[in-house]
Write a protein that holds these residues in place. Structure first.
Motif, PDB file in Angstrom:
ATOM      1  N   THR A 181      -9.573  41.491  -6.616  1.00 42.86           N
ATOM      2  CA  THR A 181      -8.926  40.923  -7.813  1.00 42.86           C
ATOM      3  C   THR A 181      -9.175  41.818  -9.031  1.00 42.86           C
ATOM      4  OG1 THR A 181     -10.893  39.582  -8.236  1.00 42.86           O
ATOM      5  CG2 THR A 181      -9.093  38.525  -7.032  1.00 42.86           C
ATOM      6  N   THR A 182      -8.257  41.738  -9.997  1.00 45.87           N
ATOM      7  CA  THR A 182      -8.360  42.580 -11.192  1.00 45.87           C
ATOM      8  C   THR A 182      -9.593  42.238 -12.020  1.00 45.87           C
ATOM      9  OG1 THR A 182      -5.965  42.714 -11.227  1.00 45.87           O
ATOM     10  CG2 THR A 182      -7.099  43.372 -13.235  1.00 45.87           C
ATOM     11  N   SER A 183      -9.892  40.936 -12.120  1.00 45.63           N
ATOM     12  CA  SER A 183     -11.013  40.553 -12.983  1.00 45.63           C
ATOM     13  C   SER A 183     -12.348  41.023 -12.419  1.00 45.63           C
ATOM     14  CB  SER A 183     -11.020  39.037 -13.208  1.00 45.63           C
ATOM     15  OG  SER A 183     -10.973  38.368 -11.963  1.00 45.63           O
ATOM     16  N   CYS A 184     -12.597  40.787 -11.114  1.00 46.09           N
ATOM     17  CA  CYS A 184     -13.947  41.092 -10.613  1.00 46.09           C
ATOM     18  C   CYS A 184     -13.988  41.701  -9.213  1.00 46.09           C
ATOM     19  CB  CYS A 184     -14.813  39.837 -10.652  1.00 46.09           C
ATOM     20  SG  CYS A 184     -14.278  38.580  -9.478  1.00 46.09           S
ATOM     21  N   CYS A 185     -12.821  42.082  -8.667  1.00 51.29           N
ATOM     22  CA  CYS A 185     -12.756  42.716  -7.344  1.00 51.29           C
ATOM     23  C   CYS A 185     -13.289  41.800  -6.235  1.00 51.29           C
ATOM     24  CB  CYS A 185     -13.493  44.052  -7.341  1.00 51.29           C
ATOM     25  SG  CYS A 185     -12.961  45.123  -5.976  1.00 51.29           S
ATOM     26  N   SER A 186     -12.869  40.530  -6.270  1.00 53.35           N
ATOM     27  CA  SER A 186     -13.226  39.602  -5.187  1.00 53.35           C
ATOM     28  C   SER A 186     -12.134  39.628  -4.114  1.00 53.35           C
ATOM     29  CB  SER A 186     -13.396  38.188  -5.741  1.00 53.35           C
ATOM     30  OG  SER A 186     -12.228  37.779  -6.434  1.00 53.35           O
ATOM     31  N   PHE A 187     -12.476  39.093  -2.922  1.00 48.40           N
ATOM     32  CA  PHE A 187     -11.594  39.211  -1.760  1.00 48.40           C
ATOM     33  C   PHE A 187     -11.302  37.834  -1.159  1.00 48.40           C
ATOM     34  CE2 PHE A 187     -13.496  43.261  -2.397  1.00 48.40           C
ATOM     35  CZ  PHE A 187     -12.571  44.201  -1.939  1.00 48.40           C
ATOM     36  N   ASP A 188     -10.017  37.464  -1.117  1.00 48.24           N
ATOM     37  CA  ASP A 188      -9.648  36.202  -0.469  1.00 48.24           C
ATOM     38  C   ASP A 188      -9.928  36.281   1.035  1.00 48.24           C
ATOM     39  OD1 ASP A 188      -8.851  35.143  -2.870  1.00 48.24           O
ATOM     40  OD2 ASP A 188      -6.712  35.535  -2.578  1.00 48.24           O
ATOM     41  N   LYS A 189     -10.192  35.113   1.647  1.00 49.39           N
ATOM     42  CA  LYS A 189     -10.624  35.080   3.059  1.00 49.39           C
ATOM     43  C   LYS A 189      -9.426  35.089   4.010  1.00 49.39           C
ATOM     44  CE  LYS A 189     -15.038  33.044   1.916  1.00 49.39           C
ATOM     45  NZ  LYS A 189     -15.692  31.830   1.455  1.00 49.39           N
ATOM     46  N   LEU A 190      -8.938  36.272   4.296  1.00 53.47           N
ATOM     47  CA  LEU A 190      -7.724  36.426   5.109  1.00 53.47           C
ATOM     48  C   LEU A 190      -7.839  35.754   6.469  1.00 53.47           C
ATOM     49  CD1 LEU A 190      -6.655  40.164   4.622  1.00 53.47           C
ATOM     50  CD2 LEU A 190      -5.953  38.163   3.321  1.00 53.47           C
ATOM     51  N   LEU A 191      -9.011  35.847   7.097  1.00 55.64           N
ATOM     52  CA  LEU A 191      -9.159  35.321   8.461  1.00 55.64           C
ATOM     53  C   LEU A 191      -9.023  33.801   8.504  1.00 55.64           C
ATOM     54  CD1 LEU A 191     -12.008  37.705   9.633  1.00 55.64           C
ATOM     55  CD2 LEU A 191      -9.704  37.597  10.621  1.00 55.64           C
ATOM     56  N   GLU A 192      -9.269  33.132   7.357  1.00 54.71           N
ATOM     57  CA  GLU A 192      -9.053  31.680   7.275  1.00 54.71           C
ATOM     58  C   GLU A 192      -7.629  31.364   6.810  1.00 54.71           C
ATOM     59  OE1 GLU A 192     -11.976  29.828   4.751  1.00 54.71           O
ATOM     60  OE2 GLU A 192     -13.642  30.889   5.711  1.00 54.71           O
ATOM     61  N   LEU A 193      -7.129  32.165   5.870  1.00 51.76           N
ATOM     62  CA  LEU A 193      -5.835  31.882   5.237  1.00 51.76           C
ATOM     63  C   LEU A 193      -4.660  32.243   6.145  1.00 51.76           C
ATOM     64  CD1 LEU A 193      -6.907  33.425   1.824  1.00 51.76           C
ATOM     65  CD2 LEU A 193      -6.452  30.987   2.187  1.00 51.76           C
ATOM     66  N   GLY A 194      -4.808  33.366   6.866  1.00 51.60           N
ATOM     67  CA  GLY A 194      -3.711  33.881   7.698  1.00 51.60           C
ATOM     68  C   GLY A 194      -3.191  32.882   8.721  1.00 51.60           C
ATOM     69  N   GLU A 204     -16.359  52.128   6.726  1.00 53.12           N
ATOM     70  CA  GLU A 204     -17.341  51.120   6.322  1.00 53.12           C
ATOM     71  C   GLU A 204     -16.753  50.031   5.418  1.00 53.12           C
ATOM     72  OE1 GLU A 204     -18.180  54.710   3.474  1.00 53.12           O
ATOM     73  OE2 GLU A 204     -17.253  54.337   5.440  1.00 53.12           O
ATOM     74  N   PHE A 205     -15.533  50.235   4.891  1.00 51.65           N
ATOM     75  CA  PHE A 205     -14.893  49.208   4.058  1.00 51.65           C
ATOM     76  C   PHE A 205     -13.678  48.582   4.737  1.00 51.65           C
ATOM     77  CE2 PHE A 205     -16.977  52.093   0.969  1.00 51.65           C
ATOM     78  CZ  PHE A 205     -17.915  51.181   0.508  1.00 51.65           C
ATOM     79  N   ARG A 206     -13.321  49.078   5.919  1.00 48.39           N
ATOM     80  CA  ARG A 206     -12.110  48.594   6.593  1.00 48.39           C
ATOM     81  C   ARG A 206     -12.185  47.105   6.958  1.00 48.39           C
ATOM     82  NH1 ARG A 206      -9.017  46.246   9.025  1.00 48.39           N
ATOM     83  NH2 ARG A 206      -7.093  46.874  10.065  1.00 48.39           N
ATOM     84  N   HIS A 207     -13.426  46.589   7.165  1.00 51.99           N
ATOM     85  CA  HIS A 207     -13.561  45.164   7.530  1.00 51.99           C
ATOM     86  C   HIS A 207     -12.978  44.239   6.462  1.00 51.99           C
ATOM     87  CE1 HIS A 207     -17.100  45.746   4.934  1.00 51.99           C
ATOM     88  NE2 HIS A 207     -16.959  44.464   4.650  1.00 51.99           N
ATOM     89  N   LEU A 208     -12.883  44.736   5.224  1.00 53.25           N
ATOM     90  CA  LEU A 208     -12.328  43.920   4.137  1.00 53.25           C
ATOM     91  C   LEU A 208     -10.846  43.603   4.369  1.00 53.25           C
ATOM     92  CD1 LEU A 208     -14.038  45.845   1.190  1.00 53.25           C
ATOM     93  CD2 LEU A 208     -14.588  43.507   1.918  1.00 53.25           C
ATOM     94  N   LEU A 209     -10.225  44.367   5.274  1.00 47.45           N
ATOM     95  CA  LEU A 209      -8.799  44.165   5.583  1.00 47.45           C
ATOM     96  C   LEU A 209      -8.600  43.320   6.849  1.00 47.45           C
ATOM     97  CD1 LEU A 209      -5.895  44.878   4.682  1.00 47.45           C
ATOM     98  CD2 LEU A 209      -6.093  47.033   5.917  1.00 47.45           C
ATOM     99  N   ASN A 210      -9.688  42.905   7.480  1.00 46.80           N
ATOM    100  CA  ASN A 210      -9.548  42.077   8.692  1.00 46.80           C
ATOM    101  C   ASN A 210      -8.763  40.814   8.363  1.00 46.80           C
ATOM    102  OD1 ASN A 210     -11.035  43.961  10.029  1.00 46.80           O
ATOM    103  ND2 ASN A 210     -12.899  42.743  10.178  1.00 46.80           N
ATOM    104  N   GLY A 211      -7.766  40.517   9.193  1.00 51.53           N
ATOM    105  CA  GLY A 211      -6.882  39.375   8.929  1.00 51.53           C
ATOM    106  C   GLY A 211      -5.514  39.831   8.472  1.00 51.53           C
ATOM    107  N   VAL A 212      -5.360  41.135   8.207  1.00 52.15           N
ATOM    108  CA  VAL A 212      -4.048  41.656   7.802  1.00 52.15           C
ATOM    109  C   VAL A 212      -3.007  41.418   8.902  1.00 52.15           C
ATOM    110  CG1 VAL A 212      -4.452  44.025   8.658  1.00 52.15           C
ATOM    111  CG2 VAL A 212      -2.827  43.662   6.788  1.00 52.15           C
ATOM    112  N   GLU A 213      -3.493  41.274  10.135  1.00 50.76           N
ATOM    113  CA  GLU A 213      -2.559  41.051  11.257  1.00 50.76           C
ATOM    114  C   GLU A 213      -1.747  39.759  11.099  1.00 50.76           C
ATOM    115  OE1 GLU A 213      -6.772  39.761  12.554  1.00 50.76           O
ATOM    116  OE2 GLU A 213      -5.878  41.432  11.437  1.00 50.76           O
ATOM    117  N   PHE A 214      -2.233  38.823  10.257  1.00 49.64           N
ATOM    118  CA  PHE A 214      -1.498  37.572  10.031  1.00 49.64           C
ATOM    119  C   PHE A 214      -0.419  37.718   8.946  1.00 49.64           C
ATOM    120  CE2 PHE A 214      -5.785  36.160  11.423  1.00 49.64           C
ATOM    121  CZ  PHE A 214      -5.409  35.510  12.595  1.00 49.64           C
ATOM    122  N   ALA A 215      -0.456  38.813   8.203  1.00 49.98           N
ATOM    123  CA  ALA A 215       0.422  38.954   7.027  1.00 49.98           C
ATOM    124  C   ALA A 215       1.842  39.349   7.414  1.00 49.98           C
ATOM    125  CB  ALA A 215      -0.159  39.982   6.071  1.00 49.98           C
ATOM    126  N   ASN A 216       2.783  39.007   6.525  1.00 50.07           N
ATOM    127  CA  ASN A 216       4.164  39.487   6.662  1.00 50.07           C
ATOM    128  C   ASN A 216       4.353  40.807   5.922  1.00 50.07           C
ATOM    129  OD1 ASN A 216       4.119  36.415   6.656  1.00 50.07           O
ATOM    130  ND2 ASN A 216       6.119  36.816   7.553  1.00 50.07           N
TER     131      ASN A 216
END
Length: 485
Positions: free
Chosen positions: A245-258, A283-295
């Motif tokens: 996120t722009t404000s604080c660089c937080s990450f939504d939980k893709l594996l739950e949301l997807g 070492e940072f790629r895990h932050l993208l886990n759950g992208v497989e659910f995205a359109n």
């Protein structure tokens, strides 16, 4: 100006730009001008007769530079990085020189085909699932948009069209207007303002999903909001998840949301504008886990991957979703290869018709830095952000306000918002470094983003000493005023 003079002047301009970038840290990072400074410095209207290049050139330092905020200064720690590198600048020159307008394959085959291949290269660098790549016969693929805001808007409009068609196929008695009135898009309360703007342009309702104490959205909260809206007769159709996120660089939980989005037939778009570049490092790629659910998925190489603005990379699983939403085929834009199945006409993937040859920048940068060179750049920035975090933590007057994952540190003086507003004002008034704030819940917070390609450990130490000294001065006067009251 003829070709001979262009050769001469072009070399002078390259020298000027190289000098500017090499000596940029000697310039004050934020300008000393008041609004309206420029108008009195130039003529009221365009000249009737041509002026010489010398006249124009000497006005750069006189008129333009005094009003420039130097984004590539190693003392610039505001917003997020704006990428820049010499290979990208050279590619931009070539892009301007070729000057094609690549709206279709026929309008410039190289412009179209290089873009398709470069987005596959980039997708492979961040280990995107195969279905997002064009490959030789894939259904997905990538496109360069002007900005992440455009990518979000494109995704939302494609999702809107897809949902309207689906609902009408099930309930033909409903008009498009009736369906539109019930559509709802969703994003985190920490999402970038451009998501709200996309909904505004798309004429649909948007709702903020509350984030948790780490400023991230989790599945259970989204599900609750969706269930309430469906019970009220609304049609959820789009969710924008944010990675970084722009404000604080937080990450939504893709594996739950997807999985929730997939089950509810909601288009999930991922906005990773800043953070996406870091996914080239394993070492940072895990932050993208759950992208497989995205359109659809988007990040900005023009932020952190040394590719000059504008170059925002967007991928879709099914390009037919975009083309279905935006395809209009007047005779003058048709060409005899368009039905071949192997040709991409990018005008159907974007808002404008015209487009520059932006993939040249990616091609130059990816080849001349290599994956390893780009990884080294990202890792250096992240190392420097942890160095700054460490300095802040050593001073008990300050607090860190969000987890430092990549190149952004959110910090503040322990105390009131007014105190921190005063600190930020004194930092930016001094003009030695440049910062911008954010709000995290009720707290006014200072953001320290590692931005410049040339920033080093010495600049971080200088910035912290400067902030620390200004905090000393401020706290003294603050306490005196407090005692007097």
């Amino acid at each position: 100006m003829d070709a001979a003079e262009f050769r001469k002047r072009g070399k002078e301009m390259v020298d000027y730009v190289a000098d500017y970038l090499e000596k940029i840290e000697k310039r004050q990072v934020f300008p000393d001008v008041e609004p309206g400074y420029l108008r009195p410095l130039i003529a009221d209207c365009a000249p009737q007769d041509p002026e010489s290049f010398e006249d124009v050139f000497k006005d750069i330092e006189k008129i333009i530079m005094p009003g420039v905020t130097h984004w590539h200064s190693p003392y610039f720690f505001a917003y997020f990085p704006a990428a820049s590198s010499f290979p990208a600048l050279l590619a931009d020159m070539l892009c301007g020189g070729i000057g094609c307008v690549g709206f279709s394959w026929a309008a410039s085959p190289a412009c179209t085909e290089l873009e398709t291949v470069m987005l596959d290269w980039l997708g492979k660098m961040i280990n995107l699932p195969e279905e997002f790549l064009a490959g030789k016969d894939g259904q997905g693929g990538g496109v360069i948009q002007g900005s992440a805001s455009e990518a979000t808007l494109i995704a939302l409009l494609a999702a809107r069209t897809k949902t309207i068609r689906l609902v009408q196929s099930e309930k033909p008695e409903l008009t498009e207007a009736e369906i539109m009135g019930r559509l709802v898009a969703y994003a985190s309360d920490q999402a970038h303002s451009s998501v709200e703007r996309a909904a505004l342009i798309g004429a649909v309702k948007i709702k903020n999903v509350p984030s948790d104490d780490k400023f991230t959205v989790c599945g259970s909260v989204l599900k609750k909001v969706l269930d309430e809206d469906k019970a009220a007769g609304l049609i959820p159709f789009f969710f924008c998840a944010t990675l970084g996120t722009t404000s604080c660089c937080s990450f939504d939980k893709l594996l739950e949301l997807g999985p929730i989005c997939n089950k509810e037939n909601i288009w999930m778009h991922i906005d990773a504008a800043y953070a996406g570049s870091a996914f080239i490092c394993p070492e940072f790629r895990h932050l993208l886990n759950g992208v497989e659910f995205a359109n659809s998925f988007n990040f900005n190489p023009h932020k952190w991957l040394l590719v000059n603005f504008d170059c925002s990379a967007m991928w879709v699983k099914k390009r037919s979703d975009l083309i279905g939403a935006f395809k209009v085929e007047p005779l003058y834009l048709q060409h005899h290869h368009q039905e071949s199945g192997i040709v991409t006409d990018y005008r159907h993937w974007q808002i404008p018709l015209g487009r520059r040859f932006r993939s040249l920048k990616l091609w130059f940068v990816l080849r001349m830095y290599g994956v390893k060179g780009l990884q080294a750049h990202i890792r250096k920035h992240i190392r420097l952000s942890h160095q700054f975090e460490h300095l802040v933590l050593q001073d008990e007057r300050f607090e860190i306000c969000a987890e430092v994952v990549l190149g952004l540190v959110c910090f503040r003086l322990k105390g009131s918002n007014e105190l921190n507003e005063a600190l930020l004002k004194s930092i930016n008034d001094a003009k030695k470094i440049h910062l911008v704030p954010c709000h995290l819940r009720e707290k006014f917070v200072l953001r320290f983003a590692i931005c410049s390609r040339t920033v080093e450990s010495t600049h971080i130490k200088f910035a912290w000493q400067h902030i620390s000294q200004l905090a000393n001065d401020l706290l003294k006067t603050w306490e005196q005023n407090h005692h007097q009251q």
